[in-house]
Design a protein around this motif. Sequence first.
Motif, PDB file in Angstrom:
ATOM      1  N   GLY A  54       0.703  -1.261  -0.094  1.00 57.64           N
ATOM      2  CA  GLY A  54      -0.102  -0.040  -0.038  1.00 57.64           C
ATOM      3  C   GLY A  54       0.745   1.389   0.017  1.00 57.64           C
ATOM      4  N   TYR A  55       1.905   1.235  -0.775  1.00 58.61           N
ATOM      5  CA  TYR A  55       2.787   2.319  -0.854  1.00 58.61           C
ATOM      6  C   TYR A  55       3.091   2.567  -2.044  1.00 58.61           C
ATOM      7  CZ  TYR A  55       6.056  -1.382  -1.546  1.00 58.61           C
ATOM      8  OH  TYR A  55       6.622  -2.389  -2.046  1.00 58.61           O
ATOM      9  N   VAL A  56       4.063   3.504  -2.431  1.00 58.25           N
ATOM     10  CA  VAL A  56       4.271   3.780  -4.009  1.00 58.25           C
ATOM     11  C   VAL A  56       5.486   3.512  -4.343  1.00 58.25           C
ATOM     12  CG1 VAL A  56       4.077   5.635  -5.770  1.00 58.25           C
ATOM     13  CG2 VAL A  56       2.451   5.372  -4.005  1.00 58.25           C
ATOM     14  N   VAL A  57       6.601   4.331  -4.172  1.00 57.37           N
ATOM     15  CA  VAL A  57       8.013   4.124  -4.230  1.00 57.37           C
ATOM     16  C   VAL A  57       8.865   4.818  -3.381  1.00 57.37           C
ATOM     17  CG1 VAL A  57       8.134   3.488  -6.944  1.00 57.37           C
ATOM     18  CG2 VAL A  57       8.366   5.778  -6.297  1.00 57.37           C
ATOM     19  N   GLY A  58      10.186   4.326  -2.992  1.00 60.27           N
ATOM     20  CA  GLY A  58      10.882   4.619  -1.999  1.00 60.27           C
ATOM     21  C   GLY A  58      12.260   5.093  -2.797  1.00 60.27           C
TER      22      GLY A  58
ATOM     23  N   GLN B 287      -8.081   3.773  -9.531  1.00 58.17           N
ATOM     24  CA  GLN B 287      -7.950   4.759  -8.364  1.00 58.17           C
ATOM     25  C   GLN B 287      -6.454   5.252  -8.397  1.00 58.17           C
ATOM     26  OE1 GLN B 287      -9.143   4.581  -4.091  1.00 58.17           O
ATOM     27  NE2 GLN B 287      -7.050   3.634  -4.115  1.00 58.17           N
ATOM     28  N   ALA B 288      -5.422   4.395  -8.958  1.00 59.81           N
ATOM     29  CA  ALA B 288      -3.855   4.870  -9.077  1.00 59.81           C
ATOM     30  C   ALA B 288      -4.262   5.685 -10.144  1.00 59.81           C
ATOM     31  CB  ALA B 288      -3.144   3.640  -9.322  1.00 59.81           C
ATOM     32  N   ILE B 289      -4.665   5.497 -11.309  1.00 57.31           N
ATOM     33  CA  ILE B 289      -4.731   6.277 -12.375  1.00 57.31           C
ATOM     34  C   ILE B 289      -5.476   8.065 -12.051  1.00 57.31           C
ATOM     35  CG2 ILE B 289      -5.487   6.849 -14.666  1.00 57.31           C
ATOM     36  CD1 ILE B 289      -5.607   3.828 -15.166  1.00 57.31           C
ATOM     37  N   ASP B 290      -6.539   7.844 -11.422  1.00 60.03           N
ATOM     38  CA  ASP B 290      -7.243   8.827 -10.961  1.00 60.03           C
ATOM     39  C   ASP B 290      -6.408   9.836 -10.007  1.00 60.03           C
ATOM     40  OD1 ASP B 290     -10.317   6.945 -10.948  1.00 60.03           O
ATOM     41  OD2 ASP B 290      -9.216   7.928 -12.619  1.00 60.03           O
ATOM     42  N   GLN B 291      -5.672   9.109  -9.393  1.00 62.10           N
ATOM     43  CA  GLN B 291      -4.860   9.925  -8.172  1.00 62.10           C
ATOM     44  C   GLN B 291      -3.722  10.649  -8.763  1.00 62.10           C
ATOM     45  OE1 GLN B 291      -4.030   7.399  -4.854  1.00 62.10           O
ATOM     46  NE2 GLN B 291      -6.068   7.582  -4.131  1.00 62.10           N
TER      47      GLN B 291
ATOM     48  N   ALA C 176      -1.724   6.256  -6.164  1.00 59.88           N
ATOM     49  CA  ALA C 176      -0.585   7.204  -6.712  1.00 59.88           C
ATOM     50  C   ALA C 176      -0.168   8.428  -5.751  1.00 59.88           C
ATOM     51  CB  ALA C 176      -0.954   8.130  -7.802  1.00 59.88           C
ATOM     52  N   ALA C 177       1.298   8.653  -5.909  1.00 60.04           N
ATOM     53  CA  ALA C 177       1.779   9.810  -4.777  1.00 60.04           C
ATOM     54  C   ALA C 177       1.819  10.967  -5.561  1.00 60.04           C
ATOM     55  CB  ALA C 177       3.346   9.341  -4.440  1.00 60.04           C
ATOM     56  N   ALA C 178       2.054  12.032  -4.650  1.00 56.83           N
ATOM     57  CA  ALA C 178       1.592  13.268  -5.433  1.00 56.83           C
ATOM     58  C   ALA C 178       2.748  13.799  -6.594  1.00 56.83           C
ATOM     59  CB  ALA C 178       1.539  14.591  -4.546  1.00 56.83           C
ATOM     60  N   THR C 179       3.856  12.962  -6.367  1.00 56.72           N
ATOM     61  CA  THR C 179       4.983  13.128  -7.176  1.00 56.72           C
ATOM     62  C   THR C 179       5.148  12.308  -8.277  1.00 56.72           C
ATOM     63  OG1 THR C 179       6.284  11.784  -5.550  1.00 56.72           O
ATOM     64  CG2 THR C 179       6.653  14.112  -5.320  1.00 56.72           C
TER      65      THR C 179
END
Lengths: 374, 163, 284
Positions: free
Chosen positions: A80-84, A233-237, A168-171
């Motif tokens: 449930g995270y994006v990338v680190g 949801q990822a696409i939309d965010q 998705a993350a804001a970045t």
Amino acid sequence: MSSSAPQAPADARWLARADLQSLIDALIGQGYEVIGPTIDQEAIVYDKIVSVDELPRGWTDEQEPGKYRLARRDDEAVFGYVVGPHSWKRFLFPPHATVATADRTPEGWKMGTPDDAAPKYAFLGVRACELAAIRVQDRTFLEGPYVDPIYAARRKQALLIAVNCTQAAATCFCTSMGTGPRCTSEYDLGLTELEDGFVVEIGSEAGQQIAAGLPLKAVAQAQLESAETARQQAIDQITRTLNTDGIRDLLLGNLEHPRWNNVAERCLSCTNCTMVCPTCFCSSVTEVADLQGEHVERQRQWDSCFNFDFSYMNGGILRNSIRSRYRQWLTHKLASWIDQFGTSGCVGCGRCITWCPVGIDLTEEVAAIREKQP
Amino acid sequence: MITTEALKQTLREIGFSADLPDAVLDELAAVSAMVDFPAGSTIFQEGADNHFLYIVRSGKVGLDMYVPTRGRIRILSIGPGDMLAWSALLGEGRMSATATALEDTCAVAASALKLREMCDTNHEVGYELMSRMAKALSQRLVATRLQLLDLFADTATHSRPRS
Amino acid sequence: MTAPSISPPAVNPWQAHTVKIRKLIREGLGVTTYYLALTEGAAMPSFKAGQFGMLYLPSVGESPIGICSDPGDHETWAFTVREAGNTTRGLAALAAGDTFGMRGPFGSCWPLEESRQSDIVIAAGGLGLPPLRPVIYEYLRRRKEFGRLTVLYGARTPDTLIYAHEYASWQQQGIDVQTTVDRASLGWTGNVGVVPLLLDRLATLDPQRTVVMTCGPEVMMNFVVRSALKRGVPVERIWVSMERNMQCAIGLCGHCQFGPEFICKDGPVFRYDRVAPWLSIEAF
């Protein structure tokens, strides 16, 4: 990419959450060293794991330009995270590696190359942008006139277990780069995480081999629909965009644009962006000799075009200003790379934006250059 | 003794004057003569007065300047098509270098005083002549700057301390 | 995904040969030419004029140096090296019989095949002559295939003119060799001034029929190119040899990039127009 009625991919199955450990066990049983996400130093990094307990269950990341924080989720998701700060490049293109050796013998120097067996990795949790990044590095290390033996040996036997992003993350800006968030290319197994388990898509023979040893069940239509909703949801965010229209000529045709001065005032030339970037590949070689000077190792290590003496030549430094070094990085990543390898060097993962201490956002820099054409 | 027509033809062939308009070439030829300098001979001395502008047709000329304790230093060699003694026309006629023929050299010598008069009274001729002088000198200046850059120097000469 | 089509390369590009110094010539003022052979006695790999090798001094480092011998000589390769950094200074301390490492040949070559039936003008400065000397040797061996060869060569001072002991031989074999210096010394009776001036004045130049190959400091090459273009040499007949920091020589370390070009594998020899856009940008 828009969502359409979910079709059952050729080989989609269901893995219950409780059975996730069996996937790790099956991989270990097949001789793989499993690399997966885990928490270290308040970040989700990639490291060797043997148990689902090492996964970042219930954790997510919050990212902004110059900011990375972990936060608790209100569920038990393990992906449930994006990338680190880590990318898979640290395993295929390791930060330190011996590339050659020299030994002094009575007959003179004897030159060699290391022949240690390459580790057999299974990467658990590869995002779409990361799959794309691996493909980008494949072009660099495998498809040029010279093949890197270290990358080739590790890549050849690496197993990729992809994970579809459900947020998705804001970045993030993978949609602008055409690299995600859906995993569509070249994985061995692909997972989409739902509350009580995972939709598993089999992407290759090697993936099939692993899947054969797992307690997989038939996937229900409702599960497929939930997975689709989650992926959507990822696409939309995604909020960030990079306009890539004519970007090659835009950047290479504006090498004296005033914006370079502007970004140079903010950039610290700290090299963070290149360290976290999953496609950056610069390296240097240093000599390491034993005490008697009889056995020498040539060690390759990650370097960065932001390092001050990266362009040292004939007693001086060619790119002796932050302005020229930032310009080199950005024009290489987004423009020259296209000439060199046929694709952009950027996969839209957003790491460089997150991990820049002063929050430089390359999507903003490109937009600024595009907007004000001298 | 070479005829004016032959002189004009020679000027047509030499780089410096080759593309001058016909009328200007006439004027230039009228105040010029061909001269020969055998190898080793001095064309003019540094510091001395010389009132001739030379355009080299063939051969090679060395330009030297004297530095106390270092002696005479050759700063440039010029050849066919190049101009020599521009100070004769542009300055007061005091030469800033010694010119020596390194090989048998043949040049067109033009009276600087007469050229100056011509430029003063006929501005068209003046413009044509001066623009070619300016172009030749700017090329000479760029070449001199390249010498100044010392491009072949040992890297140690130009190394800077790392900041 | 496991990719069965990926194979580690048959020859590891990091594998160096062991070479022995057969002889060395002190060219003077920190410049030395090394004649190298493989220690096993096998023939050297073949190379093309313009290519370079990585000379490797274990525990010190590698240095990219142009190969300056006759491509037709399969026994030895020669490298002319000026002492500049640690590796080249370490090399200068070696003697005939010593061994070290070498990888190569790497890079692109001078357009000899495309220059058949043409005149060739070589315009070189300082340590730019060594990578062009193979062209001279190749020309001498294959005279009939080419037109006239002119060598325009400049150095800082008369005693830094490299290969001076060969000029007479080249002249005798019909090559027009013109030298010049930036600074004359006492007793020098030759040309004084920069290399581009020699090209400006070259009376025997037939621009449409000539290929210009230039190597030396970037500023010098830029002005040689200007001179060639001014004389009417078509831009597709002008070739330069570029230099940048090189570490791997195989296009994988990123150091040698010049715009989109990797000097080590796309160059070092380039047709001028390919790199022209980047040459005018400072610190690029």
